[in-house]
Design a protein around this motif. Structure first.
Motif, PDB file in Angstrom:
ATOM      1  N   ARG A   1       0.829  -1.206   0.000  1.00  0.00           N
ATOM      2  CA  ARG A   1       0.000   0.000   0.000  1.00  0.00           C
ATOM      3  C   ARG A   1       0.863   1.255   0.000  1.00  0.00           C
ATOM      4  NH1 ARG A   1      -2.870  -2.865   3.967  1.00  0.00           N
ATOM      5  NH2 ARG A   1      -1.991  -1.534   5.605  1.00  0.00           N
ATOM      6  N   THR A   2       1.956   1.244   0.774  1.00  0.00           N
ATOM      7  CA  THR A   2       2.795   2.438   0.887  1.00  0.00           C
ATOM      8  C   THR A   2       3.819   2.544  -0.235  1.00  0.00           C
ATOM      9  OG1 THR A   2       4.406   1.287   2.279  1.00  0.00           O
ATOM     10  CG2 THR A   2       2.597   2.410   3.409  1.00  0.00           C
ATOM     11  N   GLY A   3       3.994   1.472  -1.004  1.00  0.00           N
ATOM     12  CA  GLY A   3       4.984   1.489  -2.064  1.00  0.00           C
ATOM     13  C   GLY A   3       6.396   1.271  -1.549  1.00  0.00           C
ATOM     14  N   ALA A   4       6.531   0.854  -0.277  1.00  0.00           N
ATOM     15  CA  ALA A   4       7.858   0.651   0.298  1.00  0.00           C
ATOM     16  C   ALA A   4       8.517  -0.562  -0.336  1.00  0.00           C
ATOM     17  CB  ALA A   4       7.745   0.466   1.801  1.00  0.00           C
ATOM     18  N   SER A   5       9.814  -0.486  -0.578  1.00  0.00           N
ATOM     19  CA  SER A   5      10.530  -1.584  -1.219  1.00  0.00           C
ATOM     20  C   SER A   5      11.234  -2.470  -0.211  1.00  0.00           C
ATOM     21  CB  SER A   5      11.555  -1.027  -2.217  1.00  0.00           C
ATOM     22  OG  SER A   5      12.483  -0.198  -1.547  1.00  0.00           O
ATOM     23  N   GLU A   6      11.379  -2.024   1.026  1.00  0.00           N
ATOM     24  CA  GLU A   6      12.109  -2.790   2.015  1.00  0.00           C
ATOM     25  C   GLU A   6      11.465  -2.608   3.383  1.00  0.00           C
ATOM     26  OE1 GLU A   6      15.392  -5.192   2.440  1.00  0.00           O
ATOM     27  OE2 GLU A   6      16.255  -3.377   1.617  1.00  0.00           O
ATOM     28  N   ALA A   7      11.203  -3.701   4.052  1.00  0.00           N
ATOM     29  CA  ALA A   7      10.643  -3.619   5.390  1.00  0.00           C
ATOM     30  C   ALA A   7      11.692  -3.073   6.354  1.00  0.00           C
ATOM     31  CB  ALA A   7      10.186  -5.004   5.851  1.00  0.00           C
ATOM     32  N   VAL A   8      11.240  -2.268   7.323  1.00  0.00           N
ATOM     33  CA  VAL A   8      12.122  -1.862   8.408  1.00  0.00           C
ATOM     34  C   VAL A   8      12.470  -3.085   9.243  1.00  0.00           C
ATOM     35  CG1 VAL A   8      12.289  -0.475  10.499  1.00  0.00           C
ATOM     36  CG2 VAL A   8      11.241   0.488   8.459  1.00  0.00           C
ATOM     37  N   LEU A   9      11.463  -3.908   9.502  1.00  0.00           N
ATOM     38  CA  LEU A   9      11.654  -5.157  10.253  1.00  0.00           C
ATOM     39  C   LEU A   9      10.971  -6.278   9.507  1.00  0.00           C
ATOM     40  CD1 LEU A   9      12.356  -6.852  12.842  1.00  0.00           C
ATOM     41  CD2 LEU A   9      10.093  -6.175  13.688  1.00  0.00           C
ATOM     42  N   GLN A  10      11.656  -7.403   9.370  1.00  0.00           N
ATOM     43  CA  GLN A  10      11.027  -8.594   8.821  1.00  0.00           C
ATOM     44  C   GLN A  10      11.564  -9.822   9.540  1.00  0.00           C
ATOM     45  OE1 GLN A  10      10.890  -8.887   4.606  1.00  0.00           O
ATOM     46  NE2 GLN A  10      10.097 -10.981   4.607  1.00  0.00           N
ATOM     47  N   THR A  11      10.647 -10.589  10.104  1.00  0.00           N
ATOM     48  CA  THR A  11      11.029 -11.860  10.707  1.00  0.00           C
ATOM     49  C   THR A  11      10.418 -12.994   9.898  1.00  0.00           C
ATOM     50  OG1 THR A  11       9.126 -12.130  12.212  1.00  0.00           O
ATOM     51  CG2 THR A  11      10.963 -10.746  12.979  1.00  0.00           C
ATOM     52  N   SER A  12      11.099 -14.122   9.876  1.00  0.00           N
ATOM     53  CA  SER A  12      10.613 -15.291   9.157  1.00  0.00           C
ATOM     54  C   SER A  12      10.948 -16.540   9.977  1.00  0.00           C
ATOM     55  CB  SER A  12      11.259 -15.369   7.775  1.00  0.00           C
ATOM     56  OG  SER A  12      10.826 -16.512   7.075  1.00  0.00           O
ATOM     57  N   GLY A  13       9.926 -17.288  10.347  1.00  0.00           N
ATOM     58  CA  GLY A  13      10.130 -18.515  11.108  1.00  0.00           C
ATOM     59  C   GLY A  13      10.790 -18.285  12.451  1.00  0.00           C
ATOM     60  N   LEU A  14      10.578 -17.140  13.058  1.00  0.00           N
ATOM     61  CA  LEU A  14      11.255 -16.811  14.318  1.00  0.00           C
ATOM     62  C   LEU A  14      10.720 -17.674  15.450  1.00  0.00           C
ATOM     63  CD1 LEU A  14      13.296 -14.939  15.704  1.00  0.00           C
ATOM     64  CD2 LEU A  14      11.433 -13.316  16.092  1.00  0.00           C
ATOM     65  N   ALA A  15      11.627 -18.393  16.112  1.00  0.00           N
ATOM     66  CA  ALA A  15      11.227 -19.326  17.163  1.00  0.00           C
ATOM     67  C   ALA A  15      12.161 -19.209  18.361  1.00  0.00           C
ATOM     68  CB  ALA A  15      11.240 -20.758  16.635  1.00  0.00           C
ATOM     69  N   ARG A  16      11.601 -19.489  19.530  1.00  0.00           N
ATOM     70  CA  ARG A  16      12.393 -19.457  20.763  1.00  0.00           C
ATOM     71  C   ARG A  16      11.817 -20.466  21.739  1.00  0.00           C
ATOM     72  NH1 ARG A  16      16.289 -19.569  24.206  1.00  0.00           N
ATOM     73  NH2 ARG A  16      17.002 -17.636  25.212  1.00  0.00           N
ATOM     74  N   SER A  17      12.684 -21.317  22.271  1.00  0.00           N
ATOM     75  CA  SER A  17      12.283 -22.331  23.242  1.00  0.00           C
ATOM     76  C   SER A  17      13.167 -22.257  24.470  1.00  0.00           C
ATOM     77  CB  SER A  17      12.375 -23.738  22.629  1.00  0.00           C
ATOM     78  OG  SER A  17      11.513 -23.861  21.510  1.00  0.00           O
ATOM     79  N   PHE A  18      12.618 -22.640  25.610  1.00  0.00           N
ATOM     80  CA  PHE A  18      13.359 -22.710  26.861  1.00  0.00           C
ATOM     81  C   PHE A  18      13.174 -24.093  27.459  1.00  0.00           C
ATOM     82  CE2 PHE A  18      12.116 -18.292  26.300  1.00  0.00           C
ATOM     83  CZ  PHE A  18      13.288 -17.609  26.566  1.00  0.00           C
ATOM     84  N   THR A  19      14.197 -24.541  28.168  1.00  0.00           N
ATOM     85  CA  THR A  19      14.092 -25.805  28.897  1.00  0.00           C
ATOM     86  C   THR A  19      13.976 -25.499  30.380  1.00  0.00           C
ATOM     87  OG1 THR A  19      15.397 -26.981  27.239  1.00  0.00           O
ATOM     88  CG2 THR A  19      15.173 -28.016  29.405  1.00  0.00           C
ATOM     89  N   GLN A  20      12.944 -26.030  30.998  1.00  0.00           N
ATOM     90  CA  GLN A  20      12.699 -25.768  32.410  1.00  0.00           C
ATOM     91  C   GLN A  20      12.199 -27.046  33.076  1.00  0.00           C
ATOM     92  OE1 GLN A  20       9.476 -22.979  33.437  1.00  0.00           O
ATOM     93  NE2 GLN A  20      10.890 -21.992  34.866  1.00  0.00           N
ATOM     94  N   GLY A  21      12.958 -27.476  34.084  1.00  0.00           N
ATOM     95  CA  GLY A  21      12.566 -28.681  34.806  1.00  0.00           C
ATOM     96  C   GLY A  21      12.486 -29.907  33.927  1.00  0.00           C
ATOM     97  N   GLY A  22      13.350 -29.976  32.929  1.00  0.00           N
ATOM     98  CA  GLY A  22      13.354 -31.124  32.026  1.00  0.00           C
ATOM     99  C   GLY A  22      12.339 -31.029  30.906  1.00  0.00           C
ATOM    100  N   ALA A  23      11.496 -29.993  30.921  1.00  0.00           N
ATOM    101  CA  ALA A  23      10.483 -29.823  29.878  1.00  0.00           C
ATOM    102  C   ALA A  23      10.882 -28.675  28.954  1.00  0.00           C
ATOM    103  CB  ALA A  23       9.122 -29.541  30.499  1.00  0.00           C
ATOM    104  N   THR A  24      10.506 -28.788  27.688  1.00  0.00           N
ATOM    105  CA  THR A  24      10.772 -27.744  26.709  1.00  0.00           C
ATOM    106  C   THR A  24       9.538 -26.865  26.556  1.00  0.00           C
ATOM    107  OG1 THR A  24      12.338 -29.132  25.499  1.00  0.00           O
ATOM    108  CG2 THR A  24      11.424 -27.244  24.331  1.00  0.00           C
ATOM    109  N   ILE A  25       9.730 -25.571  26.721  1.00  0.00           N
ATOM    110  CA  ILE A  25       8.633 -24.613  26.596  1.00  0.00           C
ATOM    111  C   ILE A  25       8.861 -23.809  25.322  1.00  0.00           C
ATOM    112  CG2 ILE A  25       7.460 -22.650  27.658  1.00  0.00           C
ATOM    113  CD1 ILE A  25       8.574 -23.652  30.357  1.00  0.00           C
ATOM    114  N   HIS A  26       7.920 -23.904  24.402  1.00  0.00           N
ATOM    115  CA  HIS A  26       8.011 -23.187  23.135  1.00  0.00           C
ATOM    116  C   HIS A  26       7.301 -21.843  23.283  1.00  0.00           C
ATOM    117  CE1 HIS A  26       9.605 -26.713  21.089  1.00  0.00           C
ATOM    118  NE2 HIS A  26       8.675 -27.434  21.716  1.00  0.00           N
ATOM    119  N   VAL A  27       8.081 -20.752  23.347  1.00  0.00           N
ATOM    120  CA  VAL A  27       7.504 -19.421  23.554  1.00  0.00           C
ATOM    121  C   VAL A  27       7.118 -18.791  22.222  1.00  0.00           C
ATOM    122  CG1 VAL A  27       7.870 -17.144  24.564  1.00  0.00           C
ATOM    123  CG2 VAL A  27       8.880 -19.152  25.637  1.00  0.00           C
TER     124      VAL A  27
END
Length: 242
Positions: free
Chosen positions: A16-42
């Motif tokens: 819509r704005t005609g912008a050619s480049e995003a200021v920010l672009q994420t793709s497939g961004l993932a983050r997990s933590f391990t707590q008490g032997g369990a994996t938490i996918h945030v």
């Protein structure tokens, strides 16, 4: 926009704005933590794009991953999978010095708590990041006074944080975030510690000033009413964009 660019949330805004480049672009961004032997996918594969000068509300309940997403795109910690591109630069290609330079030169931060330096007055808190950026003191002070005046605290320049109200402290924090004219401002519940009236006033001033500066912004909040005042709302639910 290149055909190779994924149709992430926000790609339509760039068309819509005609912008050619995003200021920010994420793709497939993932983050997990391990707590008490369990994996938490945030974060579970977040695809998001923000166009130049666009203000986006990141809406979601506590625990939905909003702060984790802001920490990721703010390059504040590692351990993330996927891609983060800021101004077309892939963060994974940057070393520690490069990430520091990116935060200094391209990003501004506003948190729920102001995190002002208690031993410095209002104008000094806004001057300091400019000096670190390489500005001369006189123009840095002029820029700081201009921003603080625009935010309604021009009469409080020489007051330290402890002498300011909560709303005034947060206004100084907003001025500090914009001091170096960042391409992208990241705000994490920026009015969360304020009463409703003060929150409305501070947010209105924040949005007006960000738009006036020509910056883009990603603002995390759980407040639907405040989110509706921004250009676009994206919803984070259980680590993904709904």
């Amino acid at each position: 926009m290149s055909e190779a660019m994924p149709r992430t949330v926000g790609s339509e805004a760039m068309l819509r704005t005609g912008a050619s480049e995003a200021v920010l672009q994420t793709s497939g961004l993932a983050r997990s933590f391990t707590q008490g032997g369990a994996t938490i996918h945030v974060l579970r594969g977040v695809d998001l794009a923000i166009a130049p000068s666009e203000i986006v509300a990141l809406l979601g309940p506590s625990g939905s991953g909003k702060s984790t997403l802001l920490q990721a795109v703010g390059l504040l910690e590692g351990g993330f999978a996927g891609s983060i591109r800021i101004g077309g630069v892939e963060a994974a290609q940057l070393d520690a010095a490069g990430r520091t330079a990116m935060r200094r030169d391209r990003l501004g931060f506003v948190y729920q708590f102001h995190h002002l330096l208690p031993d410095f007055n209002a104008i000094e808190n806004v001057v300091l990041p400019q000096l670190i950026h390489g500005a001369e003191r006189a123009p840095a002070e002029e820029r700081a006074a201009e921003l603080l005046t625009a935010l309604g605290v021009g009469h409080r320049l020489t007051h330290r944080p402890a002498q300011l109200s909560g709303g005034e402290q947060q206004r100084v924090a907003v001025a500090r975030a914009l001091a170096n004219r960042p391409a992208l401002v990241l705000a994490d519940e920026p009015t969360g510690n304020l009463d409703e009236h003060t929150a409305d006033v501070v947010l209105a001033e924040f949005l007006r000033l960000v738009r006036g500066e020509g910056s883009a912004a990603l603002v995390a909040t759980h407040n639907e009413r405040l989110a509706a005042k921004m250009d676009r709302v994206v919803r984070l639910h259980e680590g993904t964009i709904a």
